[in-house]
Write an enzyme that holds these catalytic residues in place. Structure first.
Site, PDB file in Angstrom:
ATOM      1  N   SER A 161      24.613  35.797  25.729  1.00  9.91           N
ATOM      2  CA  SER A 161      25.707  36.244  26.593  1.00  9.91           C
ATOM      3  C   SER A 161      25.312  36.079  28.067  1.00  9.91           C
ATOM      4  CB  SER A 161      26.084  37.688  26.254  1.00  9.91           C
ATOM      5  OG  SER A 161      27.306  38.043  26.857  1.00  9.91           O
ATOM      6  N   GLU A 264      35.590  33.850  19.184  1.00  5.52           N
ATOM      7  CA  GLU A 264      35.270  34.414  20.495  1.00  5.52           C
ATOM      8  C   GLU A 264      36.266  33.994  21.573  1.00  5.52           C
ATOM      9  OE1 GLU A 264      31.382  34.865  22.008  1.00  5.52           O
ATOM     10  OE2 GLU A 264      30.407  34.210  20.157  1.00  5.52           O
ATOM     11  N   HIS A 294      31.993  37.845  19.414  1.00  5.09           N
ATOM     12  CA  HIS A 294      30.896  37.963  20.371  1.00  5.09           C
ATOM     13  C   HIS A 294      29.877  39.001  19.897  1.00  5.09           C
ATOM     14  CE1 HIS A 294      29.277  36.881  24.245  1.00  5.09           C
ATOM     15  NE2 HIS A 294      29.088  38.153  24.558  1.00  5.09           N
TER      16      HIS A 294
END
Length: 322
Positions: A161, A264, A294
């Site tokens: 991320s 996502e 995610h």
């Protein structure tokens, strides 16, 4: 009479930015994930930046007959949350060290909004420079014993991320061959759903603005809290292909592996990122895991789909180790 400060940004009630610029942060982040303490992996914390009081955590298999390659792991958290000590990040580091027989280095970095970008990027660069400094000390008293006998010629960087965003900028900063880091040699970068953004929405952002937990407004809030004051979502640290971003056409890059869940919000943005780099002649692989959202790997590192992710990372490391 002036009015009292009011909340202008609120992240889950845990982080609040007020109209006068003050910030309140709950240091106790609720987490139901139990800490994994596997006897097969040892770990310890070290200070790598005394000026900023930044620490990293080393993980190594309790027994290994060979020189250990090195895998940096940069955690996620939207640049606003996260630490090497968070159970999900800690557990993943143990998983990586045990499965790949590597020394995992998991650095912390300064968080926004107290420290807006490029603070996190600068800290990530410093973490790699710290390893170089350890390597250049040789076997003297300034080198940590866990770093003697490691394979400095086989270093990989994995970011999740916001950590994936950092991994991209490290790749562009140190370039192919990582000559600036010698004798440390980075061989490749793994980007797990890297947190990028942009002022122009992608199709998946428009058509699928919500996941089971995450939504586009949360992402926008993270960016508002982390980008330099007065910047837009096309800031180069947000959007690698924005109008003000450095052209990567002439920047030599080490191999990159990008992985994302098919469910996502970021899915289309990351496919576009990989496609653009491929068109520039870079060695990049894009993998999509159907239906996943995610954090699917980081939060569930022992799931069936996580096994597939681990298989692809292992192949990537083996392919680019020589």
């Amino acid at each position: 009479m002036s009015s009292l400060p009011h909340v202008v940004e609120d992240c889950f009630g845990l982080l609040k930015l007020y109209s006068d610029g003050s910030i309140s942060r709950n240091l106790e982040i609720p987490c139901t994930t139990p800490l994994l303490n596997d006897d097969s992996v040892l770990y310890k914390d070290l200070l790598f930046d005394a000026k900023q009081n930044l620490h990293l955590r080393l993980y190594k298999p309790s027994f290994s007959p060979t020189k250990l390659p090195i895998l940096f792991y940069f955690h996620g958290g939207g640049f606003c949350f996260g630490s090497r000590t968070f159970p999900n990040f800690h557990n993943l580091s143990i998983r990586l060290a045990a499965a790949f027989n590597v020394l995992v280095i998991a650095p912390d970095y300064r968080l926004a909004p107290e420290h807006r970008l490029p603070a996190a990027t600068d800290n990530a660069c410093l973490a790699l420079k710290w390893l170089q400094g350890q390597a250049m000390h040789g076997n003297n008293d300034n080198t940590d014993t866990w770093l003697t006998g490691v394979d400095l010629d086989r270093v990989f960087v994995l970011g999740d991320s916001s950590g994936g965003n950092l991994a991209h900028h490290l790749a562009a900063r140190f370039k192919a061959g990582s000559i600036e880091l010698a004798p440390v040699r980075v061989r490749g970068y793994v980007l797990l759903a890297p947190f990028f953004g942009g002022s122009v929405r992608t199709k998946s952002e428009e058509e699928r603005p919500c996941e089971a937990f995450w939504n586009l407004e949360m992402y926008d809030r993270f960016w508002r809290l982390s980008i330099p004051a007065g910047s837009t979502f096309d800031h180069p640290l947000v959007n690698p292909f924005g109008p003000c971003s450095q052209s990567l056409a002439e920047v030599p890059l080490d191999p990159i592996l990008v992985m994302v869940g098919g469910g996502e919000i970021l899915r289309d943005r990351l496919e576009d990122y990989a496609t653009r780099l491929k068109h520039l002649g870079k060695k990049i692989e894009f993998l999509e895991f159907e239906g996943e959202q995610h954090g699917f790997f980081t939060n569930h590192p022992f799931s069936e789909v996580a096994e597939k992710v681990m298989h692809h990372i292992r192949d990537f490391i083996l392919e680019n180790s020589n």
